[in-house]
Motif scaffolding. Structure first.
Motif, PDB file in Angstrom:
ATOM      1  N   THR A   6       0.835  -1.200   0.000  1.00 21.90           N
ATOM      2  CA  THR A   6       0.000   0.000   0.000  1.00 21.90           C
ATOM      3  C   THR A   6       0.875   1.256   0.000  1.00 21.90           C
ATOM      4  O   THR A   6       0.680   2.174  -0.820  1.00 21.90           O
ATOM      5  CB  THR A   6      -0.936   0.012   1.220  1.00 21.90           C
ATOM      6  OG1 THR A   6      -1.801  -1.126   1.172  1.00 21.90           O
ATOM      7  CG2 THR A   6      -1.771   1.282   1.258  1.00 21.90           C
ATOM      8  N   ALA A   7       1.837   1.301   0.914  1.00 21.50           N
ATOM      9  CA  ALA A   7       2.706   2.475   1.008  1.00 21.50           C
ATOM     10  C   ALA A   7       3.587   2.614  -0.232  1.00 21.50           C
ATOM     11  O   ALA A   7       3.739   3.718  -0.780  1.00 21.50           O
ATOM     12  CB  ALA A   7       3.571   2.381   2.259  1.00 21.50           C
ATOM     13  N   ARG A   8       4.154   1.518  -0.679  1.00 24.60           N
ATOM     14  CA  ARG A   8       5.078   1.596  -1.810  1.00 24.60           C
ATOM     15  C   ARG A   8       4.370   2.081  -3.074  1.00 24.60           C
ATOM     16  O   ARG A   8       4.914   2.913  -3.815  1.00 24.60           O
ATOM     17  CB  ARG A   8       5.734   0.236  -2.053  1.00 24.60           C
ATOM     18  CG  ARG A   8       6.729   0.268  -3.201  1.00 24.60           C
ATOM     19  CD  ARG A   8       7.503  -1.014  -3.345  1.00 24.60           C
ATOM     20  NE  ARG A   8       8.384  -0.932  -4.492  1.00 24.60           N
ATOM     21  CZ  ARG A   8       9.223  -1.899  -4.874  1.00 24.60           C
ATOM     22  NH1 ARG A   8       9.286  -3.027  -4.174  1.00 24.60           N
ATOM     23  NH2 ARG A   8       9.992  -1.742  -5.937  1.00 24.60           N
ATOM     24  N   ARG A   9       3.190   1.550  -3.327  1.00 23.28           N
ATOM     25  CA  ARG A   9       2.464   1.996  -4.514  1.00 23.28           C
ATOM     26  C   ARG A   9       2.170   3.490  -4.450  1.00 23.28           C
ATOM     27  O   ARG A   9       2.264   4.205  -5.455  1.00 23.28           O
ATOM     28  CB  ARG A   9       1.163   1.198  -4.651  1.00 23.28           C
ATOM     29  CG  ARG A   9       1.380  -0.249  -5.066  1.00 23.28           C
ATOM     30  CD  ARG A   9       0.062  -0.961  -5.279  1.00 23.28           C
ATOM     31  NE  ARG A   9       0.268  -2.344  -5.707  1.00 23.28           N
ATOM     32  CZ  ARG A   9      -0.663  -3.092  -6.277  1.00 23.28           C
ATOM     33  NH1 ARG A   9      -1.877  -2.601  -6.464  1.00 23.28           N
ATOM     34  NH2 ARG A   9      -0.408  -4.341  -6.644  1.00 23.28           N
ATOM     35  N   MET A  10       1.814   3.983  -3.259  1.00 18.28           N
ATOM     36  CA  MET A  10       1.542   5.413  -3.132  1.00 18.28           C
ATOM     37  C   MET A  10       2.794   6.238  -3.370  1.00 18.28           C
ATOM     38  O   MET A  10       2.760   7.265  -4.066  1.00 18.28           O
ATOM     39  CB  MET A  10       0.968   5.702  -1.743  1.00 18.28           C
ATOM     40  CG  MET A  10      -0.425   5.139  -1.512  1.00 18.28           C
ATOM     41  SD  MET A  10      -1.089   5.584   0.115  1.00 18.28           S
ATOM     42  CE  MET A  10      -1.379   7.360  -0.108  1.00 18.28           C
ATOM     43  N   VAL A  11       3.923   5.804  -2.803  1.00 19.45           N
ATOM     44  CA  VAL A  11       5.175   6.540  -2.981  1.00 19.45           C
ATOM     45  C   VAL A  11       5.584   6.553  -4.452  1.00 19.45           C
ATOM     46  O   VAL A  11       5.947   7.605  -5.015  1.00 19.45           O
ATOM     47  CB  VAL A  11       6.289   5.928  -2.105  1.00 19.45           C
ATOM     48  CG1 VAL A  11       7.647   6.547  -2.455  1.00 19.45           C
ATOM     49  CG2 VAL A  11       5.982   6.132  -0.623  1.00 19.45           C
ATOM     50  N   GLU A  12       5.518   5.404  -5.097  1.00 22.64           N
ATOM     51  CA  GLU A  12       5.978   5.318  -6.482  1.00 22.64           C
ATOM     52  C   GLU A  12       5.059   6.064  -7.446  1.00 22.64           C
ATOM     53  O   GLU A  12       5.496   6.463  -8.527  1.00 22.64           O
ATOM     54  CB  GLU A  12       6.128   3.856  -6.880  1.00 22.64           C
ATOM     55  CG  GLU A  12       7.280   3.173  -6.128  1.00 22.64           C
ATOM     56  CD  GLU A  12       7.499   1.727  -6.531  1.00 22.64           C
ATOM     57  OE1 GLU A  12       6.567   1.128  -7.115  1.00 22.64           O
ATOM     58  OE2 GLU A  12       8.602   1.206  -6.257  1.00 22.64           O
ATOM     59  N   GLU A  13       3.800   6.268  -7.061  1.00 24.59           N
ATOM     60  CA  GLU A  13       2.866   7.021  -7.894  1.00 24.59           C
ATOM     61  C   GLU A  13       2.840   8.504  -7.557  1.00 24.59           C
ATOM     62  O   GLU A  13       2.032   9.258  -8.089  1.00 24.59           O
ATOM     63  CB  GLU A  13       1.463   6.429  -7.763  1.00 24.59           C
ATOM     64  CG  GLU A  13       1.277   5.089  -8.446  1.00 24.59           C
ATOM     65  CD  GLU A  13       1.321   5.191  -9.955  1.00 24.59           C
ATOM     66  OE1 GLU A  13       0.736   6.149 -10.513  1.00 24.59           O
ATOM     67  OE2 GLU A  13       1.957   4.334 -10.590  1.00 24.59           O
ATOM     68  N   GLY A  14       3.711   8.928  -6.618  1.00 30.09           N
ATOM     69  CA  GLY A  14       3.758  10.330  -6.255  1.00 30.09           C
ATOM     70  C   GLY A  14       2.662  10.779  -5.319  1.00 30.09           C
ATOM     71  O   GLY A  14       2.466  11.991  -5.118  1.00 30.09           O
ATOM     72  N   GLU A  15       1.955   9.824  -4.707  1.00 27.91           N
ATOM     73  CA  GLU A  15       0.886  10.156  -3.770  1.00 27.91           C
ATOM     74  C   GLU A  15       1.373  10.202  -2.327  1.00 27.91           C
ATOM     75  O   GLU A  15       0.594  10.531  -1.422  1.00 27.91           O
ATOM     76  CB  GLU A  15      -0.256   9.128  -3.897  1.00 27.91           C
ATOM     77  CG  GLU A  15      -0.878   9.036  -5.274  1.00 27.91           C
ATOM     78  CD  GLU A  15      -1.583  10.319  -5.695  1.00 27.91           C
ATOM     79  OE1 GLU A  15      -2.063  11.048  -4.805  1.00 27.91           O
ATOM     80  OE2 GLU A  15      -1.641  10.588  -6.907  1.00 27.91           O
ATOM     81  N   ALA A  16       2.633   9.855  -2.084  1.00 29.07           N
ATOM     82  CA  ALA A  16       3.147   9.808  -0.713  1.00 29.07           C
ATOM     83  C   ALA A  16       4.658   9.942  -0.729  1.00 29.07           C
ATOM     84  O   ALA A  16       5.333   9.729  -1.755  1.00 29.07           O
ATOM     85  CB  ALA A  16       2.743   8.500  -0.030  1.00 29.07           C
TER      86      ALA A  16
END
Length: 328
Positions: free
Chosen positions: A59-69
């Protein structure tokens, strides 16, 4: 952008993380939680202990890699990297972090949940190496455990993006090095040893011979002025004077400095601010406490009303379903 939602130590409570994101107004699109006007900053310690570690990391990694986190490294991500990195030839040990019973116990739940996904685990270890040790964004600061101005300046001089290199990782396991001092202070904070034959039976199941000290007391005099953990000090040790050498070990973050967000210290109870410009967001989620966020929208003086949290279910298998992402 209206601001950032900072989220404390998840420790494998992946379904609770999904529920908290929903509560904060993030919704899943194409496998990624997104908000139209805000972004998340994770304070590290995604792994170990909890029931849904893979879910938390993905969950966290996908957000970081998509620029959401954004995210900073916690001591548990660092521990995993050292646990799996070979020690230098001639050092007398096989791994940078010894595979001792204590260390094995800390990482065991993570290894169990990734047992059937070895490639995914290796890929996540590579991602951990990309996590900065601290962040300064739009008037706020973020670090997992302790913001030490001098050591962070040294870190920036060596690593301008604050991300470790393999060489820095190896060096950071030697207590006599600059890398160790930086890594230890930023991800673990300061600990003060207890007197000989005195120890704490901690709430996380470990016996500790030191206590964690905070870094916002201007002129601390006693151990009680700086202790920052839920376990009480034995006897009357809170009245014990700090020695000059102990005072010299402490960092100090003054009230005039930018808002700072930390995790690491497994607080308990209703979230509260230890200082007008500091928020700790680790509220012992994995010990059936709270997974806590702070909604920051540019204020320089923090407000306890901006905490948002989700209680972690009392039963380890009682996992909220409506918000859960299936990565199987």
């Amino acid at each position: 952008m209206q601001g950032y939602d900072l989220i404390g130590d998840v420790h494998g409570c992946g379904a609770t993380l999904a529920a908290l994101l929903e509560k904060l107004g993030y919704h899943q699109r194409n496998g990624v939680y997104r908000h139209p006007r805000r972004k998340v900053i994770f304070l590290g310690d995604l792994i170990d202990r909890g029931p849904r570690i893979r879910l938390a990391v993905n969950t966290a990694r996908r957000m970081v890699e998509e620029g959401e986190a954004h995210i900073v490294m916690g001591n548990h991500e660092y521990n995993a990297l050292a646990y799996y990195h070979p020690a230098p030839v001639g050092s007398g040990q096989r791994w940078l972090r010894e595979h001792s019973p204590r260390h094995n116990r800390i990482i065991q739940e993570t290894l169990t949940q990734y047992r059937d996904y070895p490639s995914e685990w290796e890929d996540n270890l590579a991602w951990f190496m990309q996590m900065p040790l601290c962040l300064e964004l739009d008037g706020l600061r973020v670090v997992h455990a302790c913001w030490d101005e001098a050591l962070i300046e040294q870190l920036y001089q060596r690593l301008p993006d604050a991300c470790m290199t393999p060489e820095f990782l190896v060096e950071s396991t030697d207590p006599d090095t600059q890398a160790y001092r930086i890594l230890d202070r930023l991800t673990r904070g300061t600990s003060i040893p207890l007197p000989e034959r005195v120890h704490i039976h901690s709430g996380d199941g470990f016996t500790r011979r030191s206590f964690r000290a905070h870094f916002w007391a201007k002129q601390p005099q006693t151990w009680g002025d700086v202790v920052f953990q839920p376990d009480n000090l034995p006897g009357d040790l809170e009245q014990r004077p700090l020695s000059p050498s102990e005072v010299a070990r402490l960092s100090y973050y003054g009230p005039e400095k930018p808002p700072l967000f930390i995790g690491h210290y497994w607080c308990e109870g209703i979230p509260a601010l230890p200082s007008a410009n500091i928020a700790c967001l680790d509220y012992s989620a994995v010990k059936y406490g709270r997974l806590v966020a702070y909604r920051w929208s540019g204020e320089q003086r923090l407000n306890a009303d901006h905490f948002v949290w989700i209680p972690v279910p009392q039963e380890v298998n009682d996992r909220p379903r409506p918000w859960e992402i299936d990565f199987e």
